[in-house]
Design a protein around this motif. Structure first.
Motif, PDB file in Angstrom:
ATOM      1  N   VAL A 450      36.464  18.483  30.020  1.00 41.21           N
ATOM      2  CA  VAL A 450      37.271  18.446  28.803  1.00 41.21           C
ATOM      3  C   VAL A 450      38.704  18.075  29.177  1.00 41.21           C
ATOM      4  O   VAL A 450      39.306  18.711  30.051  1.00 41.21           O
ATOM      5  CB  VAL A 450      37.261  19.799  28.066  1.00 41.21           C
ATOM      6  CG1 VAL A 450      37.925  19.658  26.695  1.00 41.21           C
ATOM      7  CG2 VAL A 450      35.848  20.329  27.916  1.00 41.21           C
ATOM      8  N   ALA A 451      39.228  17.052  28.524  1.00 43.62           N
ATOM      9  CA  ALA A 451      40.592  16.593  28.815  1.00 43.62           C
ATOM     10  C   ALA A 451      41.440  16.691  27.557  1.00 43.62           C
ATOM     11  O   ALA A 451      41.026  16.249  26.479  1.00 43.62           O
ATOM     12  CB  ALA A 451      40.570  15.160  29.321  1.00 43.62           C
ATOM     13  N   LEU A 452      42.627  17.297  27.693  1.00 40.69           N
ATOM     14  CA  LEU A 452      43.610  17.338  26.610  1.00 40.69           C
ATOM     15  C   LEU A 452      44.582  16.194  26.824  1.00 40.69           C
ATOM     16  O   LEU A 452      45.190  16.070  27.895  1.00 40.69           O
ATOM     17  CB  LEU A 452      44.352  18.671  26.615  1.00 40.69           C
ATOM     18  CG  LEU A 452      45.483  18.823  25.587  1.00 40.69           C
ATOM     19  CD1 LEU A 452      44.915  18.810  24.168  1.00 40.69           C
ATOM     20  CD2 LEU A 452      46.270  20.112  25.830  1.00 40.69           C
ATOM     21  N   CYS A 453      44.735  15.342  25.811  1.00 39.08           N
ATOM     22  CA  CYS A 453      45.579  14.159  25.933  1.00 39.08           C
ATOM     23  C   CYS A 453      46.598  14.115  24.805  1.00 39.08           C
ATOM     24  O   CYS A 453      46.380  14.668  23.723  1.00 39.08           O
ATOM     25  CB  CYS A 453      44.734  12.882  25.886  1.00 39.08           C
ATOM     26  SG  CYS A 453      43.448  12.807  27.148  1.00 39.08           S
ATOM     27  N   ASN A 462      43.264  19.387  32.108  1.00 42.41           N
ATOM     28  CA  ASN A 462      41.818  19.248  32.237  1.00 42.41           C
ATOM     29  C   ASN A 462      41.183  20.606  32.473  1.00 42.41           C
ATOM     30  O   ASN A 462      41.790  21.502  33.069  1.00 42.41           O
ATOM     31  CB  ASN A 462      41.459  18.313  33.402  1.00 42.41           C
ATOM     32  CG  ASN A 462      41.892  16.881  33.167  1.00 42.41           C
ATOM     33  OD1 ASN A 462      41.217  16.130  32.487  1.00 42.41           O
ATOM     34  ND2 ASN A 462      43.041  16.514  33.742  1.00 42.41           N
ATOM     35  N   THR A 463      39.939  20.746  32.034  1.00 45.71           N
ATOM     36  CA  THR A 463      39.177  21.967  32.276  1.00 45.71           C
ATOM     37  C   THR A 463      37.693  21.649  32.105  1.00 45.71           C
ATOM     38  O   THR A 463      37.333  20.494  31.822  1.00 45.71           O
ATOM     39  CB  THR A 463      39.606  23.088  31.309  1.00 45.71           C
ATOM     40  OG1 THR A 463      38.978  24.314  31.688  1.00 45.71           O
ATOM     41  CG2 THR A 463      39.213  22.762  29.873  1.00 45.71           C
ATOM     42  N   VAL A 464      36.814  22.647  32.321  1.00 44.75           N
ATOM     43  CA  VAL A 464      35.377  22.483  32.084  1.00 44.75           C
ATOM     44  C   VAL A 464      34.882  23.669  31.274  1.00 44.75           C
ATOM     45  O   VAL A 464      35.492  24.747  31.279  1.00 44.75           O
ATOM     46  CB  VAL A 464      34.582  22.386  33.407  1.00 44.75           C
ATOM     47  CG1 VAL A 464      34.951  21.129  34.171  1.00 44.75           C
ATOM     48  CG2 VAL A 464      34.800  23.625  34.270  1.00 44.75           C
ATOM     49  N   SER A 481      52.335  18.237  15.879  1.00 45.94           N
ATOM     50  CA  SER A 481      52.093  17.133  16.814  1.00 45.94           C
ATOM     51  C   SER A 481      50.602  16.810  16.834  1.00 45.94           C
ATOM     52  O   SER A 481      49.766  17.629  16.454  1.00 45.94           O
ATOM     53  CB  SER A 481      52.561  17.506  18.230  1.00 45.94           C
ATOM     54  OG  SER A 481      53.944  17.809  18.235  1.00 45.94           O
ATOM     55  N   ASN A 482      50.282  15.614  17.291  1.00 45.40           N
ATOM     56  CA  ASN A 482      48.891  15.160  17.346  1.00 45.40           C
ATOM     57  C   ASN A 482      48.408  15.096  18.785  1.00 45.40           C
ATOM     58  O   ASN A 482      49.125  14.617  19.675  1.00 45.40           O
ATOM     59  CB  ASN A 482      48.756  13.783  16.689  1.00 45.40           C
ATOM     60  CG  ASN A 482      49.048  13.829  15.205  1.00 45.40           C
ATOM     61  OD1 ASN A 482      48.570  14.705  14.502  1.00 45.40           O
ATOM     62  ND2 ASN A 482      49.838  12.876  14.723  1.00 45.40           N
ATOM     63  N   TYR A 483      47.191  15.563  19.015  1.00 46.45           N
ATOM     64  CA  TYR A 483      46.574  15.561  20.333  1.00 46.45           C
ATOM     65  C   TYR A 483      45.146  15.052  20.226  1.00 46.45           C
ATOM     66  O   TYR A 483      44.554  15.032  19.141  1.00 46.45           O
ATOM     67  CB  TYR A 483      46.573  16.965  20.935  1.00 46.45           C
ATOM     68  CG  TYR A 483      47.956  17.526  21.183  1.00 46.45           C
ATOM     69  CD1 TYR A 483      48.604  17.339  22.398  1.00 46.45           C
ATOM     70  CD2 TYR A 483      48.621  18.243  20.188  1.00 46.45           C
ATOM     71  CE1 TYR A 483      49.874  17.842  22.629  1.00 46.45           C
ATOM     72  CE2 TYR A 483      49.895  18.756  20.407  1.00 46.45           C
ATOM     73  CZ  TYR A 483      50.522  18.551  21.628  1.00 46.45           C
ATOM     74  OH  TYR A 483      51.778  19.058  21.844  1.00 46.45           O
ATOM     75  N   VAL A 484      44.592  14.644  21.379  1.00 47.02           N
ATOM     76  CA  VAL A 484      43.199  14.207  21.461  1.00 47.02           C
ATOM     77  C   VAL A 484      42.501  15.022  22.537  1.00 47.02           C
ATOM     78  O   VAL A 484      43.048  15.207  23.636  1.00 47.02           O
ATOM     79  CB  VAL A 484      43.105  12.701  21.793  1.00 47.02           C
ATOM     80  CG1 VAL A 484      41.641  12.275  21.918  1.00 47.02           C
ATOM     81  CG2 VAL A 484      43.804  11.879  20.723  1.00 47.02           C
ATOM     82  N   ILE A 485      41.313  15.530  22.241  1.00 45.97           N
ATOM     83  CA  ILE A 485      40.502  16.266  23.210  1.00 45.97           C
ATOM     84  C   ILE A 485      39.272  15.422  23.514  1.00 45.97           C
ATOM     85  O   ILE A 485      38.468  15.139  22.612  1.00 45.97           O
ATOM     86  CB  ILE A 485      40.104  17.646  22.674  1.00 45.97           C
ATOM     87  CG1 ILE A 485      41.361  18.478  22.391  1.00 45.97           C
ATOM     88  CG2 ILE A 485      39.201  18.368  23.660  1.00 45.97           C
ATOM     89  CD1 ILE A 485      41.078  19.824  21.763  1.00 45.97           C
ATOM     90  N   LYS A 486      39.126  14.996  24.780  1.00 40.55           N
ATOM     91  CA  LYS A 486      38.023  14.124  25.186  1.00 40.55           C
ATOM     92  C   LYS A 486      36.985  14.922  25.973  1.00 40.55           C
ATOM     93  O   LYS A 486      37.323  15.810  26.755  1.00 40.55           O
ATOM     94  CB  LYS A 486      38.552  12.962  26.029  1.00 40.55           C
ATOM     95  CG  LYS A 486      39.522  12.057  25.277  1.00 40.55           C
ATOM     96  CD  LYS A 486      39.992  10.897  26.142  1.00 40.55           C
ATOM     97  CE  LYS A 486      40.921   9.970  25.365  1.00 40.55           C
ATOM     98  NZ  LYS A 486      41.373   8.816  26.175  1.00 40.55           N
ATOM     99  N   THR A 487      35.702  14.586  25.757  1.00 36.18           N
ATOM    100  CA  THR A 487      34.602  15.301  26.412  1.00 36.18           C
ATOM    101  C   THR A 487      33.719  14.315  27.172  1.00 36.18           C
ATOM    102  O   THR A 487      33.508  13.179  26.730  1.00 36.18           O
ATOM    103  CB  THR A 487      33.759  16.066  25.382  1.00 36.18           C
ATOM    104  OG1 THR A 487      33.207  15.140  24.431  1.00 36.18           O
ATOM    105  CG2 THR A 487      34.610  17.072  24.631  1.00 36.18           C
TER     106      THR A 487
END
Length: 649
Positions: A450-453, A462-464, A481-487
Motif C-alpha cells: 500500500v502506497a500513500l501518494c 509505504n506499508t503492507v 488536501s487530496n491524496y491517492v492510495i495505491k494497492t
C-alpha cells in the motif's frame, strides 16, 4: 424559553400553519391560527386537564410550545402525542419531537427516535440530514474541539435583541426594548413589544457594543422591522417588515400576515420612506435579506411554493439600476425539508442557520464555501458557537475572524441575546488508516503493498496489510488536501483510491478498498451493460445439447460466478437469420435454457440466473436479415450467447 422562533418564525418568516381548525376548539384554534401561542397553549392545556387528549389538541399544544421554542414543554406534549397516535402522525412531527428533545439536551433519546422512524422518514420524502441514521457523525460533532470564544454583550436586555448587520463602522440590530414608545404595544406571539431597528458603536476590541440609539424614526413603525442588510456604499438598505398598508396589517385569503422585504435610500442624511421589492408576494413571505460584498446579489429567505421545506434560501441578481432577476432557490445542497434561515455572505462563504442539517438542536449556524460547482457541503460550526437552543444571524469579518451571532441559549440576559465571537486560528492535520478486502467475498487480503501518494503521484509513505487486511500510515495528512492510495499484490489487479481530507482537525480517515483477481478481466462493459465475456459457444445443427467445447467456455462463467457469490446474470441466446423466424426463436430458447441448466449443474444456485431466453433473429448485430446475402463470417457474428450481469455485489 420563548426563544428565537418567537422572532425568527414570528417576525422574520411568519409561516402559516396548515392544521385545520375544528369548531369545538374555536377560541383556542383562533388564537393558534393568529400565532398567539402563549394564550393558545394555556387553553389547550386546560382541555387536556379536562380529559381531552385528542390528536388535534395534543398536536397543537406541542406546536404552541415548539413555535415559541419552549422545548421542555414541547417535548413533554409530543411524547404524550407519540404514545397515543404514533402510527398516524405526519413525518414532520418526528422532526419536531427530535428537535424538542435535542433542545432539552436529550441526545440519547433523540437518536433513538431517529432510528425507530428512519424507514418511515425515508418513505415520506421528508429528508433532512438531522433525521438520518448518523450516530457516528453526531458523536463526532459532540466531541469536536471548540473553535470559538463567545461573549454575551452588555447591551442585551430582558427581551429580544438579535440580528446584527454591518453598517459602515457601526452595527445595526433589532430589539423589542421599546425604549422610545410612550405606549408599549405587545405582540401576542410571545407577549413582547414589536421589534425595531437600533444602531450601536463597536468598541475598539470588537467584543462589545455601546451607545445604542434608535436607527431611524422613519423606518421604525408600529409593527416588526428586522433582518437588515446594506449596499456596499451604505446608501441603500434592505430589510424585513410585516406586510401592512395604512397602518393595518395586510392578510392573505387565509388571514395570514406575511412578511415582505422593503428598501430605503439614504438621501441628505435621512432614510427615505420604504418601498417594496418587486419579488414580494401577498401569498407567501420573503425576508432576511443579505447582500453580497460586491452588491451584485441579494440573498433572502422565503416559503414561496418552490421551497423544498419550511423556509429556503433564495438569491436574486441586482443590476446597476437596482432591478432584480427572478428568484433562484439555492437547491438541495443548502436547503432541506426543514428551515434554512438568516443568510450572510462574504467573498469566500455563505453562512446560514438551519435545523435541517445535522446539529445540536434548534437552529445551528453552518458555513458553506463557494466553489466552481456551487456550494460546498455545509459545515456545522460546532460548540460553543452552536448550542441545543437556537443559534443564528452569524456575521463575520473574514480578515479578523471576529463577528456577532444571536442565540436564546441558557445563561443569556433575556429572550434572544447578541453574542460576539472570535474564531481561533489552528493548524489542521489528520491521519489515515484502512482495510483491503477481496471484491468477490469481502475477505481480507494479507501482504498487499500500500502506497500513500500526493495528488500528483509523488510517493509519501509505504506499508503492507496485516493478516486482517488492515493498514495505517504513521505520517499526518494536511486538511483540505487530496491524496491517492495505491494497492499492489501478485495475482490481483492493481488499484487505487482517492482520499480528500476535510477541514476537521485530528480526524482519523478510514479508507475501505477492494481488490479483484485477474480473473475479472472476463467482466467487460459493452454499451453501458456489464457482461461476462467468453469465446462463443457452439451447438450441433438443430441441437441444444452442451458440447464439450461449449462446456469448457461455460466453466469460465461458473468460475467468475463463484468468485462473485452475489452475482446474478441473465442468459440471452441469438441465431442468424437463416431459417424461419419461429424456428430460430424456439431453438435459441432451448439453447439458452440448456446453457443455464449446465451452469446450475456446476454448483451455481438457480436463483442466480434471473432468466435464460432465446431471441432467435430478433437482435441481429449487422445487416444480415431475411433475404440479405451475407458471408458465413457475417452470419456467425449473429450466432452468439450473451451473459449479462444483473447484480454484481
Amino acid at each position: 424559553m420563548k426563544a428565537l422562533k418567537t422572532n425568527i418564525i414570528a417576525f422574520v418568516l411568519l409561516l402559516s400553519c396548515t392544521l385545520s381548525a375544528q369548531l369545538q376548539y374555536n377560541d383556542a384554534d383562533v388564537n393558534f391560527e393568529n400565532m398567539m401561542y402563549v394564550r393558545a397553549a394555556r387553553q389547550y392545556e386546560s382541555m387536556v386537564r379536562k380529559g381531552d387528549k385528542s390528536k388535534h389538541v395534543l398536536q397543537r399544544l406541542g406546536d404552541s410550545y415548539f413555535y415559541n421554542t419552549n422545548m421542555k414543554n414541547a417535548a413533554k406534549w409530543y411524547a404524550v402525542l407519540f404514545s397515543k397516535y404514533e402510527n398516524v402522525l405526519d413525518p414532520e412531527y418526528i422532526f419536531r419531537y427530535v428537535h424538542a428533545l435535542q433542545g432539552t439536551g436529550d441526545y440519547v433519546l433523540s437518536k433513538a427516535i431517529m432510528k425507530i422512524y428512519k424507514q418511515k422518514l425515508e418513505k415520506s420524502g421528508f429528508t433532512v440530514e438531522q433525521l438520518k441514521d448518523n450516530d457516528e457523525k453526531m458523536d463526532e460533532l459532540l466531541n469536536r474541539q471548540p473553535q470559538f470564544y463567545v461573549s454575551n454583550l452588555s447591551i442585551n436586555t430582558s427581551v429580544s435583541d438579535f440580528g446584527t448587520t454591518y453598517y459602515k463602522d457601526k452595527i445595526v440590530f433589532s430589539s423589542s426594548r421599546d425604549s422610545l414608545k410612550l405606549e408599549t404595544r405587545v405582540y401576542e406571539w410571545n407577549r413582547q413589544p414589536y421589534l425595531d431597528f437600533f444602531v450601536a458603536d463597536a468598541n475598539d476590541l470588537g467584543f462589545d457594543l455601546d451607545n445604542v440609539v434608535s436607527f431611524s424614526s422613519i423606518l421604525n413603525t408600529r409593527y416588526h422591522e428586522a433582518g437588515a442588510t446594506f449596499s456596499p456604499e451604505g446608501d441603500v438598505m434592505y430589510f424585513t417588515r410585516n406586510n401592512f398598508t395604512n397602518q393595518n396589517l395586510g392578510r392573505d385569503k387565509d388571514g395570514v400576515n406575511h412578511l415582505k422585504i422593503y428598501t430605503s435610500e439614504l438621501k441628505n442624511g435621512k432614510w427615505t420612506e420604504a418601498t417594496e421589492v418587486s419579488f414580494n408576494s401577498e401569498n407567501y413571505s420573503v425576508g432576511q435579506p443579505a447582500m453580497s460584498p460586491d452588491g451584485s446579489k441579494l440573498y433572502f429567505v422565503s416559503d414561496m411554493p418552490s421551497s423544498l421545506g419550511g423556509t429556503d434560501i433564495y438569491v436574486v441578481d441586482v443590476d446597476d439600476s437596482g432591478n432584480f432577476s427572478t428568484p433562484r432557490n439555492l437547491g438541495p445542497a443548502i436547503n432541506t425539508s426543514a428551515r434554512e434561515m438568516f443568510p450572510f455572505v462574504t467573498e469566500e462563504k455563505l453562512y446560514f442557520a438551519s435545523d435541517g442539517h445535522l446539529g445540536f438542536g434548534g437552529l445551528d449556524v453552518f458555513e458553506s464555501e463557494f466553489g466552481n460547482d456551487g456550494f460546498g457541503l455545509p459545515n456545522n460550526l460546532g460548540k460553543p458557537l452552536n448550542s441545543n437552543k437556537d443559534d443564528f444571524a452569524y456575521i463575520v469579518n473574514e480578515s479578523t475572524q471576529r463577528g456577532y451571532f444571536s442565540s436564546n441559549r441558557a445563561g443569556g440576559k433575556g429572550d434572544d441575546d447578541i453574542y460576539s465571537f472570535r474564531r481561533m486560528e489552528e493548524t489542521c492535520e489528520q491521519t489515515v488508516k484502512g482495510s483491503i478486502v477481496r471484491t468477490a467475498n469481502a475477505q481480507p487480503i494479507v501482504n498487499v503493498e500500500v502506497a500513500l501518494c500526493a495528488e500528483d503521484g509523488t510517493p509519501l509513505a509505504n506499508t503492507v496489510t496485516d493478516p486482517y487486511g488492515a493498514f495505517h500510515f504513521d505520517m499526518t495528512l494536511d486538511c483540505e488536501s487530496n491524496y491517492v492510495i495505491k494497492t499492489k499484490k501478485e495475482g490481483f489487479k492493481s488499484g487505487q483510491g482517492n482520499l480528500e481530507t476535510s477541514k476537521e482537525k485530528d480526524l482519523e480517515n478510514n479508507v475501505a478498498l477492494e481488490m479483484t483477481k485477474e480473473l475479472n478481466k472476463l467482466i467487460v462493459q459493452e454499451d453501458g451493460v456489464l457482461k461476462i465475456k467468453i469465446d462463443n459457444i457452439y451447438f450441433d445443427v438443430n441441437k441444444s445439447e452442451i458440447r464439450p467445447d461449449a462446456a469448457q467456455e461455460l466453466n469460465k462463467i461458473v468460475e467468475v460466478m463463484k468468485e462473485y457469490p452475489n452475482m446474478v446474470i441473465k442468459i440471452e441466446a441469438h441465431t442468424d437469420s437463416r431459417g424461419s423466424d419461429r424456428y430460430n426463436e424456439t431453438l435459441s430458447d432451448k439453447r439458452a435454457k440448456a446453457t443455464g441448466n449446465y451452469i446450475v449443474s456446476q454448483g451455481i444456485e438457480d436463483n442466480r440466473i434471473e432468466s435464460a431466453i432465446g431471441y432467435g433473429e430478433k437482435q441481429l448485430l449487422n445487416q444480415c436479415a431475411n433475404g440479405v446475402k451475407c458471408s458465413q463470417e457475417e452470419h456467425n457474428l449473429n450466432r452468439r450467447s450473451e451473459f449479462i450481469i444483473v447484480k454484481l455485489n
